[in-house]
Design a protein around this motif. Sequence first.
Motif, PDB file in Angstrom:
ATOM      1  N   VAL A   3      52.880  61.332 -41.969  1.00 32.88           N
ATOM      2  CA  VAL A   3      52.130  62.518 -42.369  1.00 32.88           C
ATOM      3  C   VAL A   3      53.067  63.688 -42.654  1.00 32.88           C
ATOM      4  O   VAL A   3      54.169  63.757 -42.121  1.00 32.88           O
ATOM      5  CB  VAL A   3      51.107  62.921 -41.278  1.00 32.88           C
ATOM      6  CG1 VAL A   3      50.067  61.853 -41.110  1.00 32.88           C
ATOM      7  CG2 VAL A   3      51.782  63.224 -39.961  1.00 32.88           C
ATOM      8  N   GLU A   4      52.602  64.592 -43.497  1.00 25.13           N
ATOM      9  CA  GLU A   4      53.374  65.789 -43.826  1.00 25.13           C
ATOM     10  C   GLU A   4      52.482  67.010 -43.693  1.00 25.13           C
ATOM     11  O   GLU A   4      51.264  66.923 -43.858  1.00 25.13           O
ATOM     12  CB  GLU A   4      53.914  65.691 -45.259  1.00 25.13           C
ATOM     13  CG  GLU A   4      54.937  64.592 -45.424  1.00 25.13           C
ATOM     14  CD  GLU A   4      55.480  64.499 -46.847  1.00 25.13           C
ATOM     15  OE1 GLU A   4      55.157  65.378 -47.675  1.00 25.13           O
ATOM     16  OE2 GLU A   4      56.221  63.550 -47.104  1.00 25.13           O
ATOM     17  N   ASN A   6      50.307  70.053 -44.427  1.00 22.16           N
ATOM     18  CA  ASN A   6      49.316  70.277 -45.485  1.00 22.16           C
ATOM     19  C   ASN A   6      48.812  68.985 -46.119  1.00 22.16           C
ATOM     20  O   ASN A   6      48.118  69.018 -47.130  1.00 22.16           O
ATOM     21  CB  ASN A   6      49.829  71.243 -46.562  1.00 22.16           C
ATOM     22  CG  ASN A   6      50.099  72.611 -45.976  1.00 22.16           C
ATOM     23  OD1 ASN A   6      49.353  73.084 -45.114  1.00 22.16           O
ATOM     24  ND2 ASN A   6      51.170  73.237 -46.413  1.00 22.16           N
ATOM     25  N   GLY A   7      49.154  67.850 -45.510  1.00 19.35           N
ATOM     26  CA  GLY A   7      48.649  66.563 -45.978  1.00 19.35           C
ATOM     27  C   GLY A   7      47.538  66.066 -45.078  1.00 19.35           C
ATOM     28  O   GLY A   7      47.476  66.404 -43.893  1.00 19.35           O
ATOM     29  N   LYS A   8      46.651  65.268 -45.652  1.00 20.72           N
ATOM     30  CA  LYS A   8      45.556  64.666 -44.884  1.00 20.72           C
ATOM     31  C   LYS A   8      46.143  63.599 -43.954  1.00 20.72           C
ATOM     32  O   LYS A   8      47.003  62.816 -44.359  1.00 20.72           O
ATOM     33  CB  LYS A   8      44.570  64.033 -45.857  1.00 20.72           C
ATOM     34  CG  LYS A   8      43.281  63.614 -45.214  1.00 20.72           C
ATOM     35  CD  LYS A   8      42.162  64.536 -45.652  1.00 20.72           C
ATOM     36  CE  LYS A   8      40.822  63.953 -45.307  1.00 20.72           C
ATOM     37  NZ  LYS A   8      40.093  64.713 -44.333  1.00 20.72           N
ATOM     38  N   VAL A 130      43.524  67.863 -41.891  1.00 21.95           N
ATOM     39  CA  VAL A 130      44.811  68.170 -42.509  1.00 21.95           C
ATOM     40  C   VAL A 130      45.812  68.602 -41.437  1.00 21.95           C
ATOM     41  O   VAL A 130      45.482  69.400 -40.556  1.00 21.95           O
ATOM     42  CB  VAL A 130      44.645  69.292 -43.577  1.00 21.95           C
ATOM     43  CG1 VAL A 130      45.983  69.757 -44.116  1.00 21.95           C
ATOM     44  CG2 VAL A 130      43.738  68.808 -44.703  1.00 21.95           C
TER      45      VAL A 130
END
Length: 156
Positions: A3-4, A6-8, A130
């Motif tokens: 995951v990053e 601002n990523g879902k 997020v």
Amino acid sequence: MSVEINGKVPDFSASCTGGADFKLSAHAGKNLVIYFYPKDNTPGCTTEGENFRDLHPEFVKAECAVFGVSRDSLKSHENFKAKLEMPFELISDPDEKVCVIFDVMKMKNMYGKQVRGVERSTFVINKKGVLVQEWRGLKVPGHAQAVLDFVRTIGD
């Protein structure tokens, strides 16, 4: 792939204390703190758990659920949770599925040897699923308070 910011966060499920499985999608509409720690009943992990426990009423007021994750067994987690009187659940991840999603498995030096283990890390997921904040390789003192301070800034 991990995951990053601002990523879902991809939906996942895992065994957890309290007799039910954790499923990320079941927590949609809530802010979540998921903290990863190396091992139950070790000094740093005990202190970190106590800090999240002591601030738990404030996390609840901020409409945020807290979950701890390590590779320990469910039985170990149940004992650790009871011993520290934790008001939140612990996720058991012996096969490292959840650890891989969050990319917390690292090579670490322990007594002069390279060992693979969980890097102490915390992630905040907002109501829309997020990832909005992460702390990696963190130090325990003051950390739970810093997470709470951040969570209080999240709007709808």
